[in-house]
Scaffold this motif. Structure first.
Motif, mmCIF file in Angstrom:
data_model
loop_
_atom_site.group_PDB
_atom_site.id
_atom_site.type_symbol
_atom_site.label_atom_id
_atom_site.label_comp_id
_atom_site.label_asym_id
_atom_site.label_seq_id
_atom_site.Cartn_x
_atom_site.Cartn_y
_atom_site.Cartn_z
ATOM 1 N N ILE A 181 8.602 51.193 42.737
ATOM 2 C CA ILE A 181 7.987 49.863 42.665
ATOM 3 C C ILE A 181 8.679 49.087 41.561
ATOM 4 O O ILE A 181 8.813 49.569 40.430
ATOM 5 C CB ILE A 181 6.474 49.938 42.382
ATOM 6 C CG1 ILE A 181 5.736 50.589 43.551
ATOM 7 C CG2 ILE A 181 5.914 48.544 42.102
ATOM 8 C CD1 ILE A 181 4.252 50.785 43.305
ATOM 9 N N ILE A 182 9.119 47.898 41.891
ATOM 10 C CA ILE A 182 9.632 46.931 40.914
ATOM 11 C C ILE A 182 8.576 45.847 40.867
ATOM 12 O O ILE A 182 8.229 45.277 41.903
ATOM 13 C CB ILE A 182 11.001 46.368 41.350
ATOM 14 C CG1 ILE A 182 12.038 47.490 41.404
ATOM 15 C CG2 ILE A 182 11.436 45.253 40.409
ATOM 16 C CD1 ILE A 182 13.381 47.061 41.975
ATOM 17 N N ASN A 183 8.054 45.551 39.677
ATOM 18 C CA ASN A 183 6.927 44.630 39.655
ATOM 19 C C ASN A 183 6.911 43.693 38.473
ATOM 20 O O ASN A 183 7.574 43.911 37.471
ATOM 21 C CB ASN A 183 5.622 45.409 39.707
ATOM 22 C CG ASN A 183 5.411 46.245 38.479
ATOM 23 O OD1 ASN A 183 5.333 45.730 37.384
ATOM 24 N ND2 ASN A 183 5.329 47.558 38.651
ATOM 25 N N ALA A 184 6.101 42.664 38.652
ATOM 26 C CA ALA A 184 5.821 41.705 37.595
ATOM 27 C C ALA A 184 4.320 41.716 37.302
ATOM 28 O O ALA A 184 3.815 40.832 36.643
ATOM 29 C CB ALA A 184 6.272 40.309 38.015
ATOM 30 N N LYS A 185 3.629 42.717 37.833
ATOM 31 C CA LYS A 185 2.183 42.833 37.645
ATOM 32 C C LYS A 185 1.808 44.308 37.773
ATOM 33 O O LYS A 185 2.176 44.966 38.740
ATOM 34 C CB LYS A 185 1.444 42.008 38.691
ATOM 35 C CG LYS A 185 -0.047 42.050 38.568
ATOM 36 C CD LYS A 185 -0.704 41.241 39.660
ATOM 37 C CE LYS A 185 -2.206 41.351 39.526
ATOM 38 N NZ LYS A 185 -2.901 40.783 40.659
#
Length: 163
Positions: free
Chosen positions: A46-50
């Motif tokens: 997972i690549i995330n901003a949250k």
């Protein structure tokens, strides 16, 4: 498969597509973790901003790695990640220089009253206005992470008293 989670105003799909271009990796962009759960058995990264919550992570049986675009990871369920052997990486230290420069630039902006200078210039007013210097000023920095240390280092170059 890599699941990419954007956040309103940060990491739009176009940016994610550009960053993944040429990687050869299979990925899918999602606007929410709920949407990602439709592919829960395929998600390994997972690549995330949250940050996701425990419930989301618990439903991803093949998750091996999470990458946060932000330095702070205190909102992540760290114990669960550790239990499951899921690697969590972030951008700690990556933004220290540009944020420190922004902070110092703002201090210069206000101490030298540059907003007033720009306003006067635009209005063709050549009147004096108050200015100050950073030299000898005290700067209190709360937090000694990468950003705080870089701000302190740069502030010392202006002969500020750093606490």
């Amino acid at each position: 498969m890599i699941g990419i989670i954007g956040q309103r105003g940060f990491l739009p799909q176009e940016t994610a597509d550009q960053q993944m271009e040429g990687s050869g990796e299979r990925y899918k962009y999602y606007r929410s973790y709920d949407a990602m759960l439709a592919d829960k058995d395929e998600i390994e990264i997972i690549i995330n901003a949250k940050a996701p919550n425990k419930e989301v992570i618990s439903q991803l049986p093949n998750l091996k790695w999470m990458f946060s675009y932000f330095a702070g990871v205190d909102s992540y369920p760290l114990e669960l990640l550790k239990e499951r052997g899921i690697v969590l990486t972030n951008t700690s230290g990556l933004h220290k220089t540009n944020i420190a420069e922004q902070v110092l630039g703002s201090m210069i902006l206000f101490s030298r009253n540059l907003l007033q200078a720009m306003t006067n210039k635009l209005q063709k007013v050549w009147a004096p206005y108050p200015i100050d210097e950073l030299i000898g000023k005290k700067l209190l920095i709360i937090g000694t992470g990468n950003i705080g240390r870089e701000i302190a280092r740069k502030a010392k170059a202006f002969d500020m008293k750093v606490v």
